[in-house]
Design a protein around this motif. Sequence first.
Motif, mmCIF file in Angstrom:
data_model
loop_
_atom_site.group_PDB
_atom_site.id
_atom_site.type_symbol
_atom_site.label_atom_id
_atom_site.label_comp_id
_atom_site.label_asym_id
_atom_site.label_seq_id
_atom_site.Cartn_x
_atom_site.Cartn_y
_atom_site.Cartn_z
ATOM 1 N N HIS A 196 0.737 -1.271 -0.119
ATOM 2 C CA HIS A 196 -0.143 -0.014 0.433
ATOM 3 C C HIS A 196 1.063 1.057 0.117
ATOM 4 O O HIS A 196 2.054 0.838 0.904
ATOM 5 C CB HIS A 196 -0.986 0.131 1.384
ATOM 6 N N GLU A 213 -20.757 7.765 5.097
ATOM 7 C CA GLU A 213 -19.155 7.534 4.278
ATOM 8 C C GLU A 213 -18.478 6.620 4.290
ATOM 9 O O GLU A 213 -17.775 6.271 3.921
ATOM 10 C CB GLU A 213 -18.696 9.111 3.897
ATOM 11 N N ILE A 252 -18.450 0.672 4.008
ATOM 12 C CA ILE A 252 -18.314 1.138 2.327
ATOM 13 C C ILE A 252 -19.139 -0.454 2.134
ATOM 14 O O ILE A 252 -19.163 -1.377 1.961
ATOM 15 C CB ILE A 252 -16.623 -0.072 2.884
ATOM 16 N N ALA A 270 -19.674 -3.329 -0.757
ATOM 17 C CA ALA A 270 -19.431 -4.493 -1.406
ATOM 18 C C ALA A 270 -19.865 -5.495 -2.330
ATOM 19 O O ALA A 270 -21.167 -5.410 -1.192
ATOM 20 C CB ALA A 270 -18.313 -4.774 -0.379
ATOM 21 N N GLY A 326 -15.152 -3.622 -3.948
ATOM 22 C CA GLY A 326 -15.471 -2.399 -2.609
ATOM 23 C C GLY A 326 -14.270 -3.633 -2.480
ATOM 24 O O GLY A 326 -13.771 -2.580 -0.966
ATOM 25 N N GLU A 378 -11.097 -4.158 -2.594
ATOM 26 C CA GLU A 378 -9.647 -2.299 -2.358
ATOM 27 C C GLU A 378 -10.002 -1.279 -1.254
ATOM 28 O O GLU A 378 -9.543 -1.666 -0.908
ATOM 29 C CB GLU A 378 -9.288 -2.398 -3.738
ATOM 30 N N ASP A 379 -11.556 -1.263 -1.422
ATOM 31 C CA ASP A 379 -11.289 -0.215 -0.379
ATOM 32 C C ASP A 379 -11.638 -0.523 1.041
ATOM 33 O O ASP A 379 -11.118 -0.164 2.062
ATOM 34 C CB ASP A 379 -12.867 0.345 -0.634
ATOM 35 N N THR A 431 -7.252 -0.821 2.392
ATOM 36 C CA THR A 431 -7.586 0.597 2.700
ATOM 37 C C THR A 431 -7.958 1.080 3.867
ATOM 38 O O THR A 431 -7.594 1.327 3.904
ATOM 39 C CB THR A 431 -7.145 1.340 1.115
ATOM 40 N N ALA A 432 -8.722 0.778 3.391
ATOM 41 C CA ALA A 432 -9.788 0.979 4.790
ATOM 42 C C ALA A 432 -9.540 0.209 6.034
ATOM 43 O O ALA A 432 -8.511 0.728 7.816
ATOM 44 C CB ALA A 432 -11.066 0.974 5.138
#
Length: 598
Positions: free
Chosen positions: A65, A155, A158, A160, A167, A169-170, A173-174
Motif C-alpha cells: 500500500h 461515508e 463500504i 461491497a 469494494g 480494494e476499499d 485500504t480501510a
Amino acid sequence: MKNIRNFCIIAHIDHGKSTLADRLLDSTGSVTDREKQAQLLDNMDLERERGITIKSHAIQMDYMHNGEQYTLNLIDTPGHVDFSYEVSRSIAACEGALLVVDAAQSIQAQTISNLYLALENDLEIIPVLNKVDLPSANPEEVTDDIVDLLGCDPEDVIPASAKTGIGIEDILTAIIERIPPPKGVEDEPLQALIFDSVYNSFRGVETYFRVVNGEIRKGQHIKFVNTGKTYYADEIGTLKLKQVPKQVIKTGDVGYLITGIKDAREVKVGDTITDAKEPTKNAIGGFEDVKPMVFAGIYPVDTEDYEELRASMEKLQLNDASLVFTPESSAALGFGFRCGFLGMLHMEIIQERLEREFDMTVITTVPNVSYHAFTNKEPDEIIIVNNPSDLPDPSTMNRVEEPFIKATIITKSDFVGPVMSLCIEKRGEITNQTYLTTERVELSFDMPLAEIVFDFYDRLKTVSKGYASFDYAPIGMRASKLVKVDVLLNGNTVDALSALLHQDNAYDIGKKMCEKLKELIPRQQFDIPIQAAIGAKIIARETVKALRKDVTAKCYGGDISRKRKLLEKQKKGKKRMRQVGNVEIPQEAFMAVLKLND
C-alpha cells in the motif's frame, strides 16, 4: 510493528463472512490459482455443507500500500452463539473488526452481540455493506441502520460484494488506514495470548497465539500461566495458507507454536504464554475455563461398541477441548457417557462427527442443563445436578436453582405477538422492547436455559416465518420450582426418559410424552401401560393394547361358559407374559421426546 494490522470479521450466519475472507486472500495474492476454492478457511466438510464456521482460523496476508509492505493478520471467528467464548478471545487478539452486514437482510441478533464484544475490547469497527449486487439488496435503508447502530458517518460504510469482488480494494485500504497498529513493548518479558488451538495427529497440539509484549524465539523455554506447565518451543512460525516456520515472532504479530503437547486440555484458549525464566508479572485478563451448558447421554446402539465409542470420544476431545464426558450407565440403554456441550449446535456437531469420522451410530438422550440443588441438612452445600437421577429426595430438598439467560430476538414488527407468546409459554419474562426501525423490533427476555434446549429455535423460526434471529448470554442461577418426571413402561422406570421440568408444565409435558410413546412403541402380546409420574404420584397414562389371537374361533355355538373358559385361559397367559415380558424402546422414541410439539 507499525506495518502490522490484526483484524477479525464479525457477521451473522450467511452474511458472507467466509466469501469475503476468500476475496481478501485472492486480492492480496495469498492464494495461488491452484489452491483456490470457495470457503477456503472452512476446512471441515460439515462447515461447508451447513455454511457455518465451527472452528476459527487465522491467516496472514501481505499487501503493498503506497509502496510500503503491510502484514495483515485475519483472525477468523465462528459466528454461532455456542462458541461465544472463542469469539471473545479472537476479538481480544485484534485491534480492529470488519462488521459485515447483508444488504438484503440488514442487521441480525448475532451481529449485534458480537459487535458489543468488539466494542468492549475497544476495537476499531469498519462497517461493510455486503451483497450490494443482489436484486433484493436495499443499500440505502441498511446503511441508515448501520449508521444508527454505530453512530458513524454514512461515508464510512463500504459498499461491497464478496462474490463479485466489488469494494475489496476499499476494504483493504480501510484496514490499513483506520485500524491502529498493535501497541506493545518489545523489551518486556514475553506475554502472548492463546486464541485457538488445533490438533495435528502427527505433531500434537498446535497453539495459535498473538504476541502482546516481548518476543518468542524457537527453542525458548516457555510457560503457560493458568495451567502453570512449562514446555520448549520446538517450532514457531506464521500462518500463511501453509505454516511458515520462523526463528522469532515479535510484538504484535500472530503465529503458531508446536511444543509436542499430546493432550488438548493442556492448552486452554485465553491462557497467557510467557518466558519460563523471566515470567511476565501480569497475565492477560479475561481467561475462564469453558463451562458446558447442555448435558446429554450418548450411548452406543450396540452395547458391545462401548469401548470403541470411548476411543472415538477421546479422539474427538483431542480436536475439541470443550467436549466433556464421564462414563455412566442406564438400565434402559446399558453403558454410555454423560457429555457436556457448549450448546445445542455443538451437540449436533459432535453427534454428526461421531457418525461421519468414526462410523459410530449413537443414541442421544434428552438434553438437559446443569441445576444446583440445596438440601435442608446443609443449606450452603450445592449439589450439582447434571442428570435427573442425581436430584436429591424431594423431602430433604430446600430449593433448586436453574441457569437463566438473557435472550435477544430481532424480528419483523408483524411477528412480535407470536414471538412474545412463544417466549412467555417458555417461562420467559420480557425485559425490553426496542424498535430499531419501523419494521424491525429487538425484544429482550430473561428465560430459563432449559426451555431453549428442546425445540425453541425451530419453533421461533416457524412463528416468525424464518424472520427472527436469536442470540443469548448466561445471566446466572435463579431459584425455580422444579420436579422430576419419570416415565414408567410396564411399571418399570425408564431412566433415560426422565426429565426435570417446571411444576406448572409437568402435567402437560408428561401427558404429551405418554401420547408420543404410545404412537412409537410397537404392540406386544400383552397390554403395556405407559405412565408419567412425579415421585409415587401418576400424572398421566396411556396404554398400548395387546395383539390378541381369536381363541374363541373354534367355538361355533354351544354354551357361553365354553367361550368364557378359553378367554380366561388366554387372560392368565397374558398376565404371566406381562410379568416376565420386557419392552424394547425404539431409537425414535428417545428423539421424539424432544419434539413434543410437532
